[in-house]
Design a protein around this motif. Structure first.
Motif, short mmCIF file in Angstrom:
data_model
loop_
_atom_site.label_atom_id
_atom_site.label_comp_id
_atom_site.label_asym_id
_atom_site.label_seq_id
_atom_site.Cartn_x
_atom_site.Cartn_y
_atom_site.Cartn_z
N GLY A 13 39.30 46.02 9.84
CA GLY A 13 38.15 46.46 10.65
C GLY A 13 36.83 46.41 9.90
N SER A 14 36.81 45.84 8.69
CA SER A 14 35.52 45.76 8.00
C SER A 14 34.73 44.54 8.52
CB SER A 14 35.69 45.72 6.48
OG SER A 14 36.61 44.74 6.11
N GLU A 15 33.43 44.55 8.19
CA GLU A 15 32.51 43.59 8.81
C GLU A 15 32.74 42.15 8.35
OE1 GLU A 15 28.31 44.76 9.20
OE2 GLU A 15 27.86 42.86 8.21
N VAL A 16 32.57 41.22 9.28
CA VAL A 16 32.64 39.80 8.93
C VAL A 16 31.58 39.07 9.75
CG1 VAL A 16 34.44 39.33 10.69
CG2 VAL A 16 34.18 37.78 8.77
N ASP A 17 31.00 38.03 9.15
CA ASP A 17 30.07 37.20 9.90
C ASP A 17 30.83 35.97 10.39
OD1 ASP A 17 28.05 35.71 10.96
OD2 ASP A 17 26.73 35.80 9.21
N HIS A 37 28.38 36.04 19.88
CA HIS A 37 27.30 37.04 19.77
C HIS A 37 27.26 37.86 21.06
CE1 HIS A 37 23.45 38.55 18.20
NE2 HIS A 37 23.22 38.76 19.48
N HIS A 38 27.35 37.20 22.20
CA HIS A 38 27.31 37.93 23.47
C HIS A 38 28.59 38.74 23.69
CE1 HIS A 38 23.51 36.35 24.72
NE2 HIS A 38 23.91 35.12 24.48
N LEU A 39 29.74 38.12 23.36
CA LEU A 39 31.01 38.83 23.58
C LEU A 39 31.06 40.14 22.79
CD1 LEU A 39 33.69 35.96 23.56
CD2 LEU A 39 32.54 37.02 25.51
N ALA A 40 30.50 40.09 21.57
CA ALA A 40 30.53 41.29 20.73
C ALA A 40 29.71 42.41 21.35
CB ALA A 40 30.01 40.96 19.33
N LYS A 41 28.69 42.04 22.09
CA LYS A 41 27.81 43.06 22.67
C LYS A 41 28.23 43.45 24.08
CE LYS A 41 23.86 42.28 19.84
NZ LYS A 41 23.64 43.55 19.20
N ARG A 42 29.21 42.74 24.62
CA ARG A 42 29.60 43.00 26.02
C ARG A 42 31.11 43.26 26.09
NH1 ARG A 42 25.95 40.67 29.65
NH2 ARG A 42 27.41 41.40 31.22
N PRO A 43 31.53 44.49 25.71
CA PRO A 43 32.98 44.76 25.69
C PRO A 43 33.66 44.51 27.02
CG PRO A 43 31.68 46.71 25.01
CD PRO A 43 30.71 45.62 25.30
N GLU A 44 32.93 44.70 28.13
CA GLU A 44 33.58 44.50 29.44
C GLU A 44 33.91 43.01 29.66
OE1 GLU A 44 30.41 44.91 29.00
OE2 GLU A 44 29.26 43.78 30.47
N VAL A 45 33.07 42.12 29.10
CA VAL A 45 33.36 40.68 29.25
C VAL A 45 34.57 40.32 28.36
CG1 VAL A 45 32.43 38.34 28.96
CG2 VAL A 45 30.93 40.18 29.74
N SER A 81 40.27 43.83 19.84
CA SER A 81 38.90 44.19 20.21
C SER A 81 37.92 43.68 19.17
CB SER A 81 38.77 45.71 20.36
OG SER A 81 39.01 46.33 19.12
N MET A 82 36.65 43.64 19.59
CA MET A 82 35.60 43.16 18.70
C MET A 82 34.38 44.03 18.91
SD MET A 82 34.05 39.32 18.32
CE MET A 82 33.51 39.14 19.99
N GLU A 83 33.82 44.46 17.79
CA GLU A 83 32.68 45.38 17.88
C GLU A 83 31.49 44.72 17.18
OE1 GLU A 83 31.93 49.21 15.32
OE2 GLU A 83 33.83 49.35 16.43
N SER A 84 30.33 44.78 17.82
CA SER A 84 29.14 44.18 17.19
C SER A 84 28.62 45.07 16.08
CB SER A 84 28.05 43.99 18.24
OG SER A 84 26.87 43.58 17.60
N HIS A 85 28.27 44.46 14.94
CA HIS A 85 27.61 45.21 13.87
C HIS A 85 26.15 44.77 13.74
CE1 HIS A 85 31.09 47.04 11.34
NE2 HIS A 85 31.26 47.21 12.63
N GLY A 128 23.33 35.57 12.54
CA GLY A 128 24.76 35.31 12.44
C GLY A 128 25.49 36.08 13.54
N VAL A 129 26.79 36.27 13.35
CA VAL A 129 27.59 37.02 14.33
C VAL A 129 28.38 38.07 13.55
CG1 VAL A 129 29.29 36.85 16.19
CG2 VAL A 129 27.77 34.94 15.75
N LYS A 130 27.71 39.18 13.27
CA LYS A 130 28.34 40.21 12.43
C LYS A 130 29.13 41.17 13.30
CE LYS A 130 24.91 39.69 8.87
NZ LYS A 130 23.76 39.12 9.59
N VAL A 131 30.43 41.17 13.04
CA VAL A 131 31.34 41.94 13.90
C VAL A 131 32.45 42.58 13.06
CG1 VAL A 131 31.00 40.45 15.92
CG2 VAL A 131 32.83 39.93 14.31
N ALA A 132 33.17 43.49 13.71
CA ALA A 132 34.43 43.98 13.14
C ALA A 132 35.51 43.70 14.17
CB ALA A 132 34.33 45.47 12.86
N LEU A 133 36.64 43.16 13.71
CA LEU A 133 37.71 42.79 14.64
C LEU A 133 38.95 43.63 14.38
CD1 LEU A 133 36.89 39.09 14.23
CD2 LEU A 133 37.27 40.04 16.50
N THR A 134 39.59 44.03 15.46
CA THR A 134 40.84 44.78 15.33
C THR A 134 41.99 43.88 15.76
OG1 THR A 134 39.61 46.72 15.97
CG2 THR A 134 42.01 46.92 16.01
#
Ligand code: HEM
Length: 507
Positions: free
Chosen positions: A178-182, A326-334, A477-481, A499-505
């Motif tokens: 769950g740590s950050e990755v670009d 980038h959009h998917l990380a910011k739109r959990p419903e999508v 899941s994917m969370e935007s950082h 970039g696309v900075k996210v954390a993935l589970t």
């Protein structure tokens, strides 16, 4: 006062030259006037209100300031709102026309294709790409295209087993705690790996660590990135780039790239010489270069065409993935909706047909290509006097006369964000709009249109869809950082500046 015969002859010659030049200008003036009158042309409606009308430096200064804030494309969109969908400005000694008008874009790319060339592309990209499908016009381009196109059939572009190998390499670089990755640089490496496999028959494996003592594909990947950076610099600097000369690091990077690719070209030529009468033993797996060598044995030609394809195909697909994630990380419903759709595969790796049947996935891809097209603008130059269907007159609906030498920027980005075409939420990411939306004309154009339409469209869409599905299968899941909205980073293509900075589970 009597003139010597030599002076008299010189004066007569000069007078004749001036007379001839004046006659030519007058003739040109009347032929242009006639063309404009016959077609009912009216003067352009939108003109940038220059403070420096001679060189137009104010337009460029404003553009550079917007670029520094990662908003150069947004600024152009705003100018369309203010000045109309087709407007002009001064660019040193030339006139440049920006258009986000589907009818004009159709005329330039298709109906009047032969009236336009690709401008300074050969100058900007030539040092790296030489002469190939992307950098030439006219006969030479037509020959390249005829040679390359047959290699892009559905069968050849849907080798998903090869993509899976690189997806697995990428998964290994994504933290599972769950740590950050670009994700953005990973997507760029993934598409480099798969494109080189497709083109050369051997991947550069940029997602894997260098192996000491073995000639490194990673060195090629880095040199290619650097050479590409200098291409975009040359483009931005225009005339200044020729005055400044080519930096040493660019020359060296290009040498590294050429030497690396030439190895594969030589292998392919040797192989073809050996198995000239038919298919050799290692041709079970499709390789572009081994097919192309059946058409030509010209070493430089082969190298250049492969380099052209690598540039055309690698960053574009990576940019599509980055922008969409980038959009998917910011739109959990999508993300959730996509997850549910992908779950219908029961964890099985998808094939070409299955990818096409995932309708919500296809809508997300379409929407990303609309809102953030990886190729946001297409440059062309009028190579003869011609006429555009709209853009003239007070309402911008009359035809427009175009002088030879006029430069055009076809703003796909601006057109894709027009509220009169895509509705009041045109500047938002909304995959659901594609439930009903079926663009009939030229208002949706991520892959260009007409004779120079992208030949890698199927390849890119298949690869991108596959990678997205595999990500959804691998991660729950994917969370935007990244607290900021999408900001543009313009190089050869357009991706996310942060970039696309996210954390993935993991799933
Ligand atoms: C999402 C990914 C992609 C996008 C958005 C895209 C978009 C475009 C656009 C807009 C053009 C026209 C450029 C111009 O004329 O100025 C183009 C041309 C081209 N594309 Fe793509 N492309 C993508 C992927 C690919 C791939 C994967 C390949 C090959 C492996 C490829 C190969 C080419 C080639 C060879 C041309 C030049 C065609 C010609 O001039 O005749 N593209 N692409």
């Amino acid at each position: 006062m009597a003139y010597s015969p030599v002076v008299f002859a010189a004066i007569s010659l000069l007078a004749a030259l001036i007379g001839f030049a004046t006659f030519k200008q007058v003739k040109l003036y009347y032929s242009r006037r006639r063309l404009a009158l016959e077609n009912g042309c009216k003067p352009i409606q939108g003109r940038f209100p220059h403070k420096d009308p001679i060189l137009g430096t104010d337009y460029m200064r404003e553009g550079m300031a917007a670029k520094a804030k990662f908003k150069a494309l947004e600024r152009v969109s705003g100018l369309f709102d203010r000045l109309g969908a087709t407007y002009s400005f001064r660019l040193f000694h030339k006139t440049m026309v920006m258009t986000a008008e589907p009818e004009n874009i159709k005329a330039i790319l298709s109906v009047k294709f032969n009236d336009y060339g690709s401008g300074n592309r050969a100058k900007v990209l030539g040092p790296l790409l030489g002469r190939g499908i992307f950098t030439t016009d006219g006969e030479s381009w037509a020959h390249s295209r005829a040679m390359i196109r047959p290699n892009f059939t559905r069968h050849q572009v849907s080798n998903l087993d090869a993509v899976e190998e690189y997806v697995q390499d990428m998964f290994k670089l994504i933290p599972r705690d769950g740590s950050e990755v670009d994700l953005q640089p990973l997507f760029f490496r993934l598409t480099m790996d798969s494109a080189t496999e497709f083109l050369f028959g051997q991947s550069v494996h940029s997602l894997r660590p260098d192996i000491p003592g073995i000639p490194s594909g990673n060195a090629f990947a880095r040199a290619f990135d650097l050479a590409q950076y200098h291409c975009s610099l040359r483009f931005r600097m225009g005339l200044l780039a020729s005055i400044k000369g080519q930096p040493k690091e660019d020359v060296e990077a290009i040498q590294t790239c050429h030497a690396y690719v030439e190895r594969f070209v030589d292998d392919a030529i040797r192989y073809r010489e050996k198995y000239s009468s038919g298919d050799g033993p290692s041709e079970k797996r499709y390789t572009f270069l081994y097919e192309l060598v059946k058409e030509t044995m010209d070493r430089v030609r082969l190298r250049d065409e492969v380099m052209n394809l690598l540039l055309a195909g690698r960053d574009t697909t990576a940019s599509l993935l980055s922008n969409l994630f980038h959009h998917l990380a910011k739109r959990p419903e999508v993300w959730k909706h996509l997850h549910a759709e992908v779950a219908t595969l029961d964890g099985a790796r998808p094939g070409f047909e299955q990818l096409k049947e995932l309708t919500y996935l296809q809508r997300c891809i379409k929407e990303s290509l609309r809102l953030n097209p990886p190729v946001p603008g297409i440059l062309r130059e009028a190579i003869k006097d011609t006429v555009l269907p709209v853009g003239g007159g007070v309402d911008g609906k009359s035809p427009l006369f175009v002088k030879r030498g006029t430069l055009f920027s076809l703003s796909v980005y601006g057109m894709h964000r027009r509220k009169d075409i895509y509705g009041p939420n045109a500047r938002e990411f909304d995959p659901d709009r594609w439930e009903k939306l079926r663009p009939q004309g030229w208002e949706y154009l991520p892959f260009n249109g007409g004779p120079r339409i992208c030949i890698g469209q199927q390849y890119a869409l298949t690869e991108a869809a596959y990678v997205i599905v595999r990500m959804l299968q691998e991660y729950q899941s994917m969370e935007s950082h990244d607290p900021l909205p999408w900001l543009e980073q313009m190089a050869v293509t357009c991706c996310s500046a942060n970039g696309v900075k996210v954390a993935l589970t993991p799933a």
